[in-house]
Design a protein around this motif. Structure first.
Motif, PDB file in Angstrom:
ATOM      1  N   ASP A 128       0.701  -1.511   0.176  1.00  8.13           N
ATOM      2  CA  ASP A 128       0.049  -0.125  -0.077  1.00  8.13           C
ATOM      3  C   ASP A 128       0.571   1.523   0.149  1.00  8.13           C
ATOM      4  O   ASP A 128       0.171   2.221   0.199  1.00  8.13           O
ATOM      5  CB  ASP A 128      -1.246   0.248   1.187  1.00  8.13           C
ATOM      6  CG  ASP A 128      -0.596  -0.162   2.715  1.00  8.13           C
ATOM      7  OD1 ASP A 128       0.696  -0.471   2.661  1.00  8.13           O
ATOM      8  OD2 ASP A 128      -0.736  -0.065   3.231  1.00  8.13           O
ATOM      9  N   ASP A 129       1.959   1.128  -0.211  1.00  7.31           N
ATOM     10  CA  ASP A 129       3.029   2.002  -0.805  1.00  7.31           C
ATOM     11  C   ASP A 129       2.385   2.500  -1.255  1.00  7.31           C
ATOM     12  O   ASP A 129       2.055   2.657  -2.750  1.00  7.31           O
ATOM     13  CB  ASP A 129       4.652   1.454  -0.077  1.00  7.31           C
ATOM     14  CG  ASP A 129       5.659   2.744  -0.809  1.00  7.31           C
ATOM     15  OD1 ASP A 129       5.496   4.063  -1.460  1.00  7.31           O
ATOM     16  OD2 ASP A 129       6.264   3.192  -0.130  1.00  7.31           O
ATOM     17  N   PRO A 130       2.228   4.391  -1.171  1.00  6.57           N
ATOM     18  CA  PRO A 130       1.151   5.700  -2.063  1.00  6.57           C
ATOM     19  C   PRO A 130       2.202   6.022  -3.458  1.00  6.57           C
ATOM     20  O   PRO A 130       1.927   5.843  -4.005  1.00  6.57           O
ATOM     21  CB  PRO A 130       1.685   6.602  -1.617  1.00  6.57           C
ATOM     22  CG  PRO A 130       2.735   6.635  -0.427  1.00  6.57           C
ATOM     23  CD  PRO A 130       2.684   5.299   0.212  1.00  6.57           C
ATOM     24  N   ARG A 131       3.829   4.546  -4.023  1.00  8.39           N
ATOM     25  CA  ARG A 131       4.565   5.258  -4.470  1.00  8.39           C
ATOM     26  C   ARG A 131       4.074   4.337  -5.610  1.00  8.39           C
ATOM     27  O   ARG A 131       4.745   4.492  -6.773  1.00  8.39           O
ATOM     28  CB  ARG A 131       5.766   5.454  -4.237  1.00  8.39           C
ATOM     29  CG  ARG A 131       6.054   6.340  -3.705  1.00  8.39           C
ATOM     30  CD  ARG A 131       7.307   6.323  -2.978  1.00  8.39           C
ATOM     31  NE  ARG A 131       7.680   5.664  -1.831  1.00  8.39           N
ATOM     32  CZ  ARG A 131       8.753   5.120  -1.294  1.00  8.39           C
ATOM     33  NH1 ARG A 131       9.714   5.624  -1.705  1.00  8.39           N
ATOM     34  NH2 ARG A 131       8.768   4.023  -0.247  1.00  8.39           N
ATOM     35  N   ILE A 132       3.342   3.614  -5.400  1.00  9.36           N
ATOM     36  CA  ILE A 132       2.604   2.040  -6.131  1.00  9.36           C
ATOM     37  C   ILE A 132       1.525   2.563  -6.599  1.00  9.36           C
ATOM     38  O   ILE A 132       0.245   3.022  -5.700  1.00  9.36           O
ATOM     39  CB  ILE A 132       2.701   0.646  -5.487  1.00  9.36           C
ATOM     40  CG1 ILE A 132       4.331   0.409  -4.833  1.00  9.36           C
ATOM     41  CG2 ILE A 132       1.853  -0.365  -6.380  1.00  9.36           C
ATOM     42  CD1 ILE A 132       4.012  -0.635  -3.666  1.00  9.36           C
ATOM     43  N   PRO A 133       1.320   3.116  -7.727  1.00 10.19           N
ATOM     44  CA  PRO A 133      -0.637   3.045  -8.203  1.00 10.19           C
ATOM     45  C   PRO A 133      -1.310   2.159  -8.279  1.00 10.19           C
ATOM     46  O   PRO A 133      -0.672   1.027  -8.354  1.00 10.19           O
ATOM     47  CB  PRO A 133       0.235   3.754 -10.021  1.00 10.19           C
ATOM     48  CG  PRO A 133       2.104   3.988 -10.144  1.00 10.19           C
ATOM     49  CD  PRO A 133       2.130   2.907  -9.000  1.00 10.19           C
ATOM     50  N   PRO A 134      -2.935   3.165  -7.787  1.00 13.60           N
ATOM     51  CA  PRO A 134      -3.255   1.767  -8.164  1.00 13.60           C
ATOM     52  C   PRO A 134      -3.744   0.924  -8.947  1.00 13.60           C
ATOM     53  O   PRO A 134      -3.222   1.223 -10.349  1.00 13.60           O
ATOM     54  CB  PRO A 134      -4.772   2.408  -7.938  1.00 13.60           C
ATOM     55  CG  PRO A 134      -4.244   4.118  -7.361  1.00 13.60           C
ATOM     56  CD  PRO A 134      -2.589   4.153  -7.940  1.00 13.60           C
ATOM     57  N   GLY A 135      -3.736  -0.200  -9.001  1.00 12.01           N
ATOM     58  CA  GLY A 135      -3.785  -1.311 -10.065  1.00 12.01           C
ATOM     59  C   GLY A 135      -2.431  -1.513 -10.402  1.00 12.01           C
ATOM     60  O   GLY A 135      -2.327  -2.524 -11.615  1.00 12.01           O
ATOM     61  N   LYS A 136      -1.061  -1.376  -9.445  1.00  9.59           N
ATOM     62  CA  LYS A 136       0.418  -1.806 -10.336  1.00  9.59           C
ATOM     63  C   LYS A 136       1.329  -1.920  -9.659  1.00  9.59           C
ATOM     64  O   LYS A 136       1.964  -2.521  -9.368  1.00  9.59           O
ATOM     65  CB  LYS A 136       1.194  -0.418 -10.669  1.00  9.59           C
ATOM     66  CG  LYS A 136       0.521   0.080 -12.346  1.00  9.59           C
ATOM     67  CD  LYS A 136       0.869   0.049 -13.432  1.00  9.59           C
ATOM     68  CE  LYS A 136       0.741   0.701 -14.252  1.00  9.59           C
ATOM     69  NZ  LYS A 136       0.965  -0.153 -15.894  1.00  9.59           N
ATOM     70  N   GLY A 137       0.285  -3.527  -8.631  1.00 13.70           N
ATOM     71  CA  GLY A 137       1.068  -4.242  -7.866  1.00 13.70           C
ATOM     72  C   GLY A 137       1.407  -5.964  -8.349  1.00 13.70           C
ATOM     73  O   GLY A 137       1.088  -5.355  -9.693  1.00 13.70           O
ATOM     74  N   LYS A 138       2.039  -5.703  -7.941  1.00  8.75           N
ATOM     75  CA  LYS A 138       2.681  -7.577  -8.609  1.00  8.75           C
ATOM     76  C   LYS A 138       1.249  -8.339  -9.522  1.00  8.75           C
ATOM     77  O   LYS A 138       0.318  -8.245  -9.225  1.00  8.75           O
ATOM     78  CB  LYS A 138       3.169  -8.942  -7.795  1.00  8.75           C
ATOM     79  CG  LYS A 138       4.566  -8.133  -6.904  1.00  8.75           C
ATOM     80  CD  LYS A 138       4.894  -9.250  -6.217  1.00  8.75           C
ATOM     81  CE  LYS A 138       5.888  -9.070  -5.101  1.00  8.75           C
ATOM     82  NZ  LYS A 138       6.475  -9.672  -3.917  1.00  8.75           N
ATOM     83  N   PRO A 139       1.802  -8.560 -10.395  1.00  8.16           N
ATOM     84  CA  PRO A 139       3.118  -8.784 -11.223  1.00  8.16           C
ATOM     85  C   PRO A 139       3.574  -7.307 -12.091  1.00  8.16           C
ATOM     86  O   PRO A 139       4.625  -7.603 -12.937  1.00  8.16           O
ATOM     87  CB  PRO A 139       2.151  -9.784 -12.544  1.00  8.16           C
ATOM     88  CG  PRO A 139       0.976  -9.508 -12.451  1.00  8.16           C
ATOM     89  CD  PRO A 139       0.522  -9.016 -11.803  1.00  8.16           C
ATOM     90  N   PHE A 140       2.733  -6.513 -12.174  1.00  8.14           N
ATOM     91  CA  PHE A 140       3.955  -5.576 -13.033  1.00  8.14           C
ATOM     92  C   PHE A 140       5.079  -5.040 -11.456  1.00  8.14           C
ATOM     93  O   PHE A 140       4.950  -5.313 -10.200  1.00  8.14           O
ATOM     94  CB  PHE A 140       3.093  -3.634 -12.362  1.00  8.14           C
ATOM     95  CG  PHE A 140       1.899  -4.113 -13.466  1.00  8.14           C
ATOM     96  CD1 PHE A 140       1.283  -3.491 -14.934  1.00  8.14           C
ATOM     97  CD2 PHE A 140       0.410  -4.587 -13.219  1.00  8.14           C
ATOM     98  CE1 PHE A 140       0.918  -3.661 -15.697  1.00  8.14           C
ATOM     99  CE2 PHE A 140      -0.461  -4.530 -14.020  1.00  8.14           C
ATOM    100  CZ  PHE A 140      -0.743  -4.416 -14.787  1.00  8.14           C
ATOM    101  N   PRO A 141       6.243  -4.595 -11.888  1.00  8.71           N
ATOM    102  CA  PRO A 141       7.352  -4.428 -11.339  1.00  8.71           C
ATOM    103  C   PRO A 141       7.828  -2.743 -10.252  1.00  8.71           C
ATOM    104  O   PRO A 141       8.300  -3.189  -9.988  1.00  8.71           O
ATOM    105  CB  PRO A 141       8.383  -4.125 -12.774  1.00  8.71           C
ATOM    106  CG  PRO A 141       7.363  -3.481 -13.740  1.00  8.71           C
ATOM    107  CD  PRO A 141       6.204  -4.087 -13.326  1.00  8.71           C
ATOM    108  N   ASP A 142       6.232  -2.300 -10.382  1.00  2.41           N
ATOM    109  CA  ASP A 142       6.315  -0.240  -9.743  1.00  2.41           C
ATOM    110  C   ASP A 142       7.427  -0.848  -8.416  1.00  2.41           C
ATOM    111  O   ASP A 142       7.657  -0.381  -7.604  1.00  2.41           O
ATOM    112  CB  ASP A 142       5.222  -0.652  -9.461  1.00  2.41           C
ATOM    113  CG  ASP A 142       4.511  -0.091 -10.897  1.00  2.41           C
ATOM    114  OD1 ASP A 142       4.351  -1.569 -11.400  1.00  2.41           O
ATOM    115  OD2 ASP A 142       4.678   1.252 -11.416  1.00  2.41           O
ATOM    116  N   ILE A 143       6.581  -2.075  -7.446  1.00  4.37           N
ATOM    117  CA  ILE A 143       7.483  -2.921  -6.421  1.00  4.37           C
ATOM    118  C   ILE A 143       8.898  -2.596  -6.391  1.00  4.37           C
ATOM    119  O   ILE A 143       9.072  -2.055  -5.014  1.00  4.37           O
ATOM    120  CB  ILE A 143       6.730  -3.836  -5.445  1.00  4.37           C
ATOM    121  CG1 ILE A 143       6.863  -3.316  -4.078  1.00  4.37           C
ATOM    122  CG2 ILE A 143       6.508  -5.480  -6.155  1.00  4.37           C
ATOM    123  CD1 ILE A 143       5.863  -4.686  -3.149  1.00  4.37           C
TER     124      ILE A 143
END
Length: 223
Positions: A128-143
């Protein structure tokens, strides 16, 4: 974290089965379980609701889940080889980031009795880190991108994704690590292997699969 460092994936299975039993459903099977691993809570919850046709909203499901899980997190512990790996990396001065899809609240609940050990991490990023955009959890690489950015900031370094190792247990996390550009060490749950299909095809030459962190060949990986 879950299922890779600590045995909370087993707790997730137990608590989900309790919920399913309340509605005459279940038990959870591994063909579905592997689709849930590593996903943000709301996304995983929607898959469960749809699959079992539960008369719940995602919010209701998560609230019920939280009530049951919060009573069990204190029972979790490190998986074989996990504590030893963290201590080794820390002793060698190798920067370590924990990047978990768990919210900060769940992270605290799962690790409060293991807090001293989790101090070995240089950086901790929750789902839930605010720097990770909504809908961009794994499998996206943002985290992983946020985790590496914080490591570079802390160590005044310029570490690149291709210089990193990503440790994962779930398919979503593996895909996130590959997209991030790192070499992935994949350690699925022992009961998951037979449902994963062609692991080498999923890794695409950008990682390796182990049955336990105890099998990790540190010298081969340059550690």
């Amino acid at each position: 974290m879950d299922g890779l460092l600590i045995n909370t994936e087993d707790t997730y299975t137990l608590t989900l089965n309790e919920i399913l039993a309340q509605y005459g459903k279940g038990p959870l099977t591994w063909d579905l379980k592997i689709r849930l691993q590593g996903l943000p809570g709301a996304k995983a919850g929607q898959i469960v609701i749809d699959h079992y046709q539960l008369p719940l909203t995602v919010e209701e499901y998560e609230k019920l889940n939280l009530e049951i899980q919060s009573k069990k997190w204190s029972e979790c512990g490190f998986l074989p080889g996990a504590m030893e790996l963290l201590q080794y990396l820390h002793s060698k001065g190798i920067p370590i980031a924990l990047c978990t899809s768990s919210t900060n609240l769940k992270y605290e609940q799962k690790t409060s009795h293991l807090k001293e050990s989790f101090k070995l991490f240089d950086v901790i990023i929750t789902g839930d880190d605010p720097r990770i955009p909504p809908g961009k959890g794994k499998p996206f690489p943002d985290i992983w991108q946020v985790g590496l950015k914080e490591l570079n900031k802390k160590f005044s370094s310029q570490i690149k994704p291709e210089e990193c190792l990503v440790f994962e247990d779930g398919v979503a996390g593996v895909r996130a690590g590959i997209t991030f550009g790192s070499y992935v060490i994949w350690v699925p749950h022992p009961e998951a292997h037979e449902f994963l299909g062609n692991k080498e095809e999923i890794l695409g030459g950008q990682g390796t699969s182990l049955y336990s962190l105890e099998e990790l060949d540190k010298a081969k990986l340059g550690l």
